[in-house]
Design a protein around this motif. Structure first.
Motif, PDB file in Angstrom:
ATOM      1  N   LEU A 167      24.480  10.615 -23.228  1.00 29.51           N
ATOM      2  CA  LEU A 167      25.615  11.528 -23.265  1.00 29.51           C
ATOM      3  C   LEU A 167      25.271  12.792 -22.483  1.00 29.51           C
ATOM      4  CD1 LEU A 167      26.585  11.375 -27.061  1.00 29.51           C
ATOM      5  CD2 LEU A 167      27.745  10.253 -25.164  1.00 29.51           C
ATOM      6  N   SER A 168      26.271  13.328 -21.834  1.00 36.88           N
ATOM      7  CA  SER A 168      26.070  14.610 -21.170  1.00 36.88           C
ATOM      8  C   SER A 168      25.973  15.687 -22.251  1.00 36.88           C
ATOM      9  CB  SER A 168      27.230  14.915 -20.221  1.00 36.88           C
ATOM     10  OG  SER A 168      28.396  15.187 -20.976  1.00 36.88           O
ATOM     11  N   ASP A 169      25.507  16.862 -21.900  1.00 37.13           N
ATOM     12  CA  ASP A 169      25.409  17.952 -22.876  1.00 37.13           C
ATOM     13  C   ASP A 169      26.764  18.271 -23.484  1.00 37.13           C
ATOM     14  OD1 ASP A 169      22.699  18.201 -22.602  1.00 37.13           O
ATOM     15  OD2 ASP A 169      22.797  19.852 -21.149  1.00 37.13           O
ATOM     16  N   ASP A 170      27.826  18.274 -22.660  1.00 34.64           N
ATOM     17  CA  ASP A 170      29.166  18.566 -23.181  1.00 34.64           C
ATOM     18  C   ASP A 170      29.628  17.499 -24.169  1.00 34.64           C
ATOM     19  OD1 ASP A 170      29.339  20.893 -21.721  1.00 34.64           O
ATOM     20  OD2 ASP A 170      30.365  19.939 -20.021  1.00 34.64           O
ATOM     21  N   GLU A 171      29.394  16.221 -23.840  1.00 31.58           N
ATOM     22  CA  GLU A 171      29.789  15.135 -24.741  1.00 31.58           C
ATOM     23  C   GLU A 171      29.008  15.199 -26.053  1.00 31.58           C
ATOM     24  OE1 GLU A 171      30.938  11.527 -21.686  1.00 31.58           O
ATOM     25  OE2 GLU A 171      28.817  12.041 -21.962  1.00 31.58           O
ATOM     26  N   ARG A 172      27.722  15.482 -25.971  1.00 28.63           N
ATOM     27  CA  ARG A 172      26.878  15.572 -27.152  1.00 28.63           C
ATOM     28  C   ARG A 172      27.331  16.713 -28.064  1.00 28.63           C
ATOM     29  NH1 ARG A 172      22.573  18.539 -27.921  1.00 28.63           N
ATOM     30  NH2 ARG A 172      22.287  18.958 -25.721  1.00 28.63           N
ATOM     31  N   LEU A 173      27.591  17.887 -27.482  1.00 31.12           N
ATOM     32  CA  LEU A 173      28.039  19.034 -28.273  1.00 31.12           C
ATOM     33  C   LEU A 173      29.414  18.791 -28.877  1.00 31.12           C
ATOM     34  CD1 LEU A 173      26.745  21.968 -26.042  1.00 31.12           C
ATOM     35  CD2 LEU A 173      25.873  21.242 -28.273  1.00 31.12           C
ATOM     36  N   ASP A 174      30.286  18.117 -28.127  1.00 30.84           N
ATOM     37  CA  ASP A 174      31.606  17.784 -28.644  1.00 30.84           C
ATOM     38  C   ASP A 174      31.482  16.841 -29.854  1.00 30.84           C
ATOM     39  OD1 ASP A 174      34.509  17.673 -28.586  1.00 30.84           O
ATOM     40  OD2 ASP A 174      34.258  15.624 -27.820  1.00 30.84           O
ATOM     41  N   ALA A 175      30.616  15.843 -29.740  1.00 34.23           N
ATOM     42  CA  ALA A 175      30.414  14.904 -30.850  1.00 34.23           C
ATOM     43  C   ALA A 175      29.814  15.623 -32.057  1.00 34.23           C
ATOM     44  CB  ALA A 175      29.503  13.759 -30.408  1.00 34.23           C
ATOM     45  N   LEU A 176      28.869  16.503 -31.837  1.00 32.63           N
ATOM     46  CA  LEU A 176      28.272  17.252 -32.946  1.00 32.63           C
ATOM     47  C   LEU A 176      29.298  18.174 -33.606  1.00 32.63           C
ATOM     48  CD1 LEU A 176      24.762  18.156 -31.492  1.00 32.63           C
ATOM     49  CD2 LEU A 176      25.260  16.658 -33.431  1.00 32.63           C
ATOM     50  N   GLY A 177      30.202  18.729 -32.819  1.00 34.19           N
ATOM     51  CA  GLY A 177      31.237  19.602 -33.367  1.00 34.19           C
ATOM     52  C   GLY A 177      32.225  18.837 -34.237  1.00 34.19           C
ATOM     53  N   ARG A 178      32.501  17.575 -33.896  1.00 36.94           N
ATOM     54  CA  ARG A 178      33.431  16.757 -34.677  1.00 36.94           C
ATOM     55  C   ARG A 178      32.791  16.210 -35.950  1.00 36.94           C
ATOM     56  NH1 ARG A 178      34.189  14.042 -29.825  1.00 36.94           N
ATOM     57  NH2 ARG A 178      33.233  12.215 -30.775  1.00 36.94           N
ATOM     58  N   LEU A 179      31.504  16.081 -35.981  1.00 36.45           N
ATOM     59  CA  LEU A 179      30.817  15.420 -37.082  1.00 36.45           C
ATOM     60  C   LEU A 179      31.149  15.974 -38.464  1.00 36.45           C
ATOM     61  CD1 LEU A 179      28.806  13.181 -37.728  1.00 36.45           C
ATOM     62  CD2 LEU A 179      26.981  14.835 -37.458  1.00 36.45           C
ATOM     63  N   PRO A 180      31.131  17.286 -38.690  1.00 37.09           N
ATOM     64  CA  PRO A 180      31.394  17.774 -40.055  1.00 37.09           C
ATOM     65  C   PRO A 180      32.827  17.570 -40.534  1.00 37.09           C
ATOM     66  CG  PRO A 180      30.300  19.463 -38.736  1.00 37.09           C
ATOM     67  CD  PRO A 180      30.670  18.357 -37.818  1.00 37.09           C
ATOM     68  N   THR A 181      33.779  17.457 -39.619  1.00 35.42           N
ATOM     69  CA  THR A 181      35.185  17.386 -40.034  1.00 35.42           C
ATOM     70  C   THR A 181      35.833  16.032 -39.804  1.00 35.42           C
ATOM     71  OG1 THR A 181      35.866  18.217 -37.872  1.00 35.42           O
ATOM     72  CG2 THR A 181      35.521  19.844 -39.636  1.00 35.42           C
ATOM     73  N   ASP A 182      35.195  15.144 -39.087  1.00 32.30           N
ATOM     74  CA  ASP A 182      35.782  13.845 -38.757  1.00 32.30           C
ATOM     75  C   ASP A 182      35.707  12.921 -39.967  1.00 32.30           C
ATOM     76  OD1 ASP A 182      36.702  11.515 -37.642  1.00 32.30           O
ATOM     77  OD2 ASP A 182      35.355  11.561 -35.920  1.00 32.30           O
ATOM     78  N   THR A 183      36.849  12.529 -40.495  1.00 26.27           N
ATOM     79  CA  THR A 183      36.886  11.668 -41.687  1.00 26.27           C
ATOM     80  C   THR A 183      36.522  10.225 -41.348  1.00 26.27           C
ATOM     81  OG1 THR A 183      39.241  11.255 -41.366  1.00 26.27           O
ATOM     82  CG2 THR A 183      38.609  13.076 -42.846  1.00 26.27           C
ATOM     83  N   ARG A 184      36.507   9.861 -40.085  1.00 20.67           N
ATOM     84  CA  ARG A 184      36.154   8.500 -39.690  1.00 20.67           C
ATOM     85  C   ARG A 184      34.651   8.309 -39.606  1.00 20.67           C
ATOM     86  NH1 ARG A 184      38.583   8.164 -34.227  1.00 20.67           N
ATOM     87  NH2 ARG A 184      38.031  10.342 -34.322  1.00 20.67           N
ATOM     88  N   THR A 185      33.869   9.368 -39.682  1.00 18.47           N
ATOM     89  CA  THR A 185      32.419   9.273 -39.601  1.00 18.47           C
ATOM     90  C   THR A 185      31.888   8.695 -40.905  1.00 18.47           C
ATOM     91  OG1 THR A 185      32.357  11.211 -38.176  1.00 18.47           O
ATOM     92  CG2 THR A 185      30.275  10.535 -39.191  1.00 18.47           C
ATOM     93  N   PRO A 186      31.193   7.561 -40.846  1.00 21.36           N
ATOM     94  CA  PRO A 186      30.689   6.973 -42.092  1.00 21.36           C
ATOM     95  C   PRO A 186      29.596   7.839 -42.714  1.00 21.36           C
ATOM     96  CG  PRO A 186      29.898   5.739 -40.199  1.00 21.36           C
ATOM     97  CD  PRO A 186      30.846   6.787 -39.685  1.00 21.36           C
TER      98      PRO A 186
END
Length: 174
Positions: free
Chosen positions: A139-158
Motif C-alpha cells: 500500500l502507498s502511504d496515503d492508502e495505508r493512512l486512509d485504511a488506518l483512519g477507517r479502522l476505529p469506525t468501520d463496522t465491517r472490520t472484523p
C-alpha cells in the motif's frame, strides 16, 4: 514438565498424534490406510517433531499437517475413482488434480507427492507443477493512512471475539 522431571511435549504435536489413528480408521481401503500411515510416520511426524524441538508448534502448523494428511487421502481416493493407483499414477493424473483443486489443495498435496516419488511409490518421472507465489503490491502511504483512519469506525472490520474492542459492540450476545 514444568519442573523438568518429564521432557517437554508440544500439545499440538500430541493433538496431531492423538487424531491420526482416528483418521486412519476412517479410511476404507487398507492399501490407502497403509500408505497414509507410512506418509504420516516417516514424513509429517518427523517434520512436526523437528519443528517442536526448534520452537512451539502453532495451531496453524498443526492444522496444515492435518490438511496434508487429508489431501493425501483424498488424492488416493481420487486416483481410485479414475481406475488407477499411486504406483501407476501418470503425469496426466497429476495435471488433472492440479486443475481440479484449489491452490491450498495443491500446496497440501505437494509434500505427499514428493514423498511418494522419493520412496518410489509412484513413478519417478512425474513432474510436480511449481508453486505460484503471488504478492500484492504494498500500500502507498496515503492508502495505508486512509485504511488506518477507517479502522476505529468501520463496522465491517472484523473484531476478534473476546477482545476489548468487541465488548463495546451493541450486538454482543450474552
Amino acid at each position: 514438565m514444568t519442573c523438568g522431571t518429564l521432557p517437554a511435549v508440544d500439545k499440538f504435536l500430541c493433538s496431531f498424534q492423538r487424531r491420526l489413528p482416528g483418521h486412519l480408521a476412517g479410511i476404507d481401503d487398507p492399501g490407502h490406510a497403509k500408505t497414509i500411515k507410512l506418509y504420516a510416520t516417516w514424513r509429517v511426524l518427523p517434520r512436526l517433531r523437528a519443528r517442536a524441538e526448534r520452537s512451539h508448534i502453532t495451531p496453524s502448523v498443526r492444522r496444515f499437517a492435518a490438511e496434508q494428511i487429508k489431501h493425501a487421502t483424498a488424492f488416493l481416493y481420487w486416483l481410485g475413482e479414475r481406475d488407477t493407483n499411486l504406483a501407476s499414477c501418470g503425469q496426466i493424473d497429476i495435471d488433472a488434480w492440479w486443475t481440479e483443486n484449489t491452490e491450498h489443495g495443491r500446496t497440501c498435496l505437494r509434500a505427499f507427492l514428493n514423498w511418494a516419488i522419493q520412496t518410489r511409490r509412484c513413478p519417478r518421472l512425474l513432474s510436480i507443477p511449481a508453486m505460484k507465489v503471488s504478492r500484492r503490491s504494498a500500500l502507498s502511504d496515503d492508502e495505508r493512512l486512509d485504511a488506518l483512519g477507517r479502522l476505529p469506525t468501520d463496522t465491517r472490520t472484523p473484531m476478534r471475539p473476546g477482545s476489548p474492542e468487541s465488548s463495546c459492540s451493541s450486538t454482543r450476545s450474552p
